[in-house]
Motif scaffolding. Sequence first.
Motif, PDB file in Angstrom:
ATOM      1  N   LYS A 276       0.830  -1.204   0.000  1.00 40.99           N
ATOM      2  CA  LYS A 276       0.000   0.000   0.000  1.00 40.99           C
ATOM      3  C   LYS A 276       0.864   1.253   0.000  1.00 40.99           C
ATOM      4  O   LYS A 276       1.775   1.385   0.825  1.00 40.99           O
ATOM      5  CB  LYS A 276      -0.905   0.013   1.223  1.00 40.99           C
ATOM      6  CG  LYS A 276      -1.998  -1.043   1.181  1.00 40.99           C
ATOM      7  CD  LYS A 276      -2.820  -0.976   2.445  1.00 40.99           C
ATOM      8  CE  LYS A 276      -3.930  -2.021   2.433  1.00 40.99           C
ATOM      9  NZ  LYS A 276      -4.645  -2.065   3.713  1.00 40.99           N
TER      10      LYS A 276
ATOM     11  N   ASN B 202      -1.253  -1.068  -4.186  1.00 46.02           N
ATOM     12  CA  ASN B 202      -2.566  -0.480  -3.925  1.00 46.02           C
ATOM     13  C   ASN B 202      -2.353   0.990  -3.559  1.00 46.02           C
ATOM     14  O   ASN B 202      -1.875   1.296  -2.475  1.00 46.02           O
ATOM     15  CB  ASN B 202      -3.238  -1.249  -2.783  1.00 46.02           C
ATOM     16  CG  ASN B 202      -4.648  -0.733  -2.492  1.00 46.02           C
ATOM     17  OD1 ASN B 202      -5.112   0.197  -3.136  1.00 46.02           O
ATOM     18  ND2 ASN B 202      -5.304  -1.341  -1.530  1.00 46.02           N
TER      19      ASN B 202
ATOM     20  N   ASP C 178      -5.150   2.432   6.970  1.00 42.72           N
ATOM     21  CA  ASP C 178      -4.772   1.673   5.771  1.00 42.72           C
ATOM     22  C   ASP C 178      -3.431   0.975   5.916  1.00 42.72           C
ATOM     23  O   ASP C 178      -3.147   0.021   5.191  1.00 42.72           O
ATOM     24  CB  ASP C 178      -4.753   2.598   4.546  1.00 42.72           C
ATOM     25  CG  ASP C 178      -6.109   3.246   4.301  1.00 42.72           C
ATOM     26  OD1 ASP C 178      -7.122   2.523   4.407  1.00 42.72           O
ATOM     27  OD2 ASP C 178      -6.176   4.446   4.028  1.00 42.72           O
TER      28      ASP C 178
ATOM     29  N   VAL D  92      -0.299   2.133   5.210  1.00 42.18           N
ATOM     30  CA  VAL D  92       0.533   2.287   4.015  1.00 42.18           C
ATOM     31  C   VAL D  92       2.010   2.150   4.361  1.00 42.18           C
ATOM     32  O   VAL D  92       2.450   2.493   5.462  1.00 42.18           O
ATOM     33  CB  VAL D  92       0.268   3.642   3.308  1.00 42.18           C
ATOM     34  CG1 VAL D  92      -1.176   3.727   2.852  1.00 42.18           C
ATOM     35  CG2 VAL D  92       0.623   4.807   4.209  1.00 42.18           C
TER      36      VAL D  92
END
Lengths: 319, 394
Positions: free
Chosen positions: B32, B87, B111, B113
Amino acid sequence: MTEFLIYLATTGGIAAMLALSLNLQYGLAGLVNLGQIAFFMIGGYVSAIIVMLGGQTIAIGILGGTVAAALFGILMALPTARLRQDYWAISTLAAAEIVRLFFLNTAFGSPYFGQAFGIDGIPQPYRRAFTEAGLTTSNYNLFYLGLVLVSLLAIFLILRWLAGTPFGRTLKAIREGDHVPLALGKKVSGFRLRAMAIGGAVGGFAGALFAHYNAFINPEYFVPIETFIIWAMVILGGAGNFLGAVVGTVIITTIYNSTRFIASFASQRDLELTPIIGFIFEPRVLGPLRMVLIGLMILLVILYLPRGLVPERRRRYGR
Amino acid sequence: MKHRLRATALLAGTAMAVAFGAGSASAQQAVKIGMFTPLTGASSVVGLDMQRGVELAIARINAGFDVPMQDGTTLTVGPGLLGAPINLIVEDDESRPQAAMDAARKLVEVDGVAVLIGEYSSGRTQPVGQYANENQVVHISIGANAESLRDIGPYFFDAIALAGLQGPQLIAMAQAAIGDVDTFGTIFPNNPYGVGMEIATCAAAAAIGIECVSTIRYEEQKTDYRPELNQLTAPQPDAVAFFAYGADATLILRQAFELGVDAAGTWFGAEVSNWVADVAAIPEVAEGIRGVEHAVAGELYETQYRAAYVDAYGEEPLTVFGAFGYDAAMLAALAINAAGSTDSDAIRQAMHEVSQTYLGITGNLAFDEDGMRMFQDYGEFIYTNGELVPYVAE
């Protein structure tokens, strides 16, 4: 996710203090303060300067920021205390801009400390102790949330108590017009002055807490739109009711951030999106959509619940 | 129509890859990368352009791409990274610092990341950079270039050179263009970029005995800049350094034109491409103005970026910052690829290594020990007949 919720609760708690402060001024005393963000800014800047340039402890910094904002509240009220409400509102907006422009154009020691650059690396209370004890950033964030919530609860209880005292009742009388308190021999300007000082202190305290939490402030954080977001919280929740101000804060904070999850929610569940719905889920559309949603809610509340979601309980006396 | 179809296809592909992690790999396996960018508010044009640049880079890595290296070779990266597609998660920061922090926190804490990319404004980049460093997440800024960013910490990298490098360039250009320059005036926005530019320009001027006789910091989004322009020109500086974008640029240049200011003869702009689109309707107000801009044009830029951008979006790149976004995303992908994991420390160390070898479409992106881009080529341009063209001093 938990970390993010802790962050939202912390910043939401700080915003709720600002809403409580505004509720004291507007909800109780009827003072339309369009410069509420100035208290927040003064609290943050003065605390950071006292700690970073003055070498004082963070507790003294926060106290200094609180007192400075209270004094600014008095300063703001002194020349304007006799103005009518509309003129008063304009003067508060102007005062807040003066404060912002002062900090925007003032360097403190170095050209990169203050001015447009703001102040970075603002110390956080007990941060070193947490690090030395081997505790994580998550532990610290939880501690700060606790600090904010305890402070919020204390402010809430103090202000609610204050509203029930003769001082609070006089403020409510002033809100309805100057004639009754003047007939009772109350010095209206003095009460307005004290309301601004207390409101300023609460706003300044919130600003100091924010500066030490965010570890960075610059004038971009304190533009007039931020005042109007606080206003939205108070109007939505219900002016005059301290619980309403907190409820309004929770709703606005939730709307602001929940929209960030809509797109990922849809994609995770393989939802079939129509082109129109897919367009709405684009990040560049979701941003303005938040403000549209907040505006719509305020309109609906004003139309159908003019006293807010949690209206003020007004005592009825014998007829 | 053809452009639109291609754009739709590429966007749909990118969106599919972004949303569902393209291919058979599950969303959990995808690497991510998070991006916070101003898609609404005052910087929305730049924000959209940066998003497009990042999307182009990620789409290429997800499809498998021969990344150009400085030694003339290429390095094949992808499809995807670490065996799964990237992503990309994009969040709008509304051109507001608090919303930027909300977006960055959501990207990191919800998320998860591996790398954070953004932003263009130094005022929004600085607090997010501090936060990312504290949480040991690699953060690459695309277009923020205030000098204060240097001290953020070891997890922070800047894909654009700090503003200070443009100061000497503007002074040198003015001297070459109009000869004997003894005094300078500056007019910059009162924000971290503008004040940083003012300090850098006047410091470069002072170093060679030129005096800054008027230093104007204007408030953005005003409706009248005549007082500032009168203050600027009152001491009659031999040359003026300036920067503006958006509606401010249109108004400042128009009012300067109306006041009879000799902008074509004495004004030298920083990052001049920022106002080209804004004065398109009244090009006469900017005719003849010279200035510097990040030199992103070149064969690599044309073949690897501009053509692909036009293909995908059906229009020319909106600003130069999309190209910096592309390079920032490429660096992130190369670093994750070299690190062989999403471990922050491994990516951080790899960032320094790959920056020395990657040949960016914006030039050499080599970082110094603070993670700041060391080299930046600036081109000299003149605005004439409604467009910017390379300028050569006579």
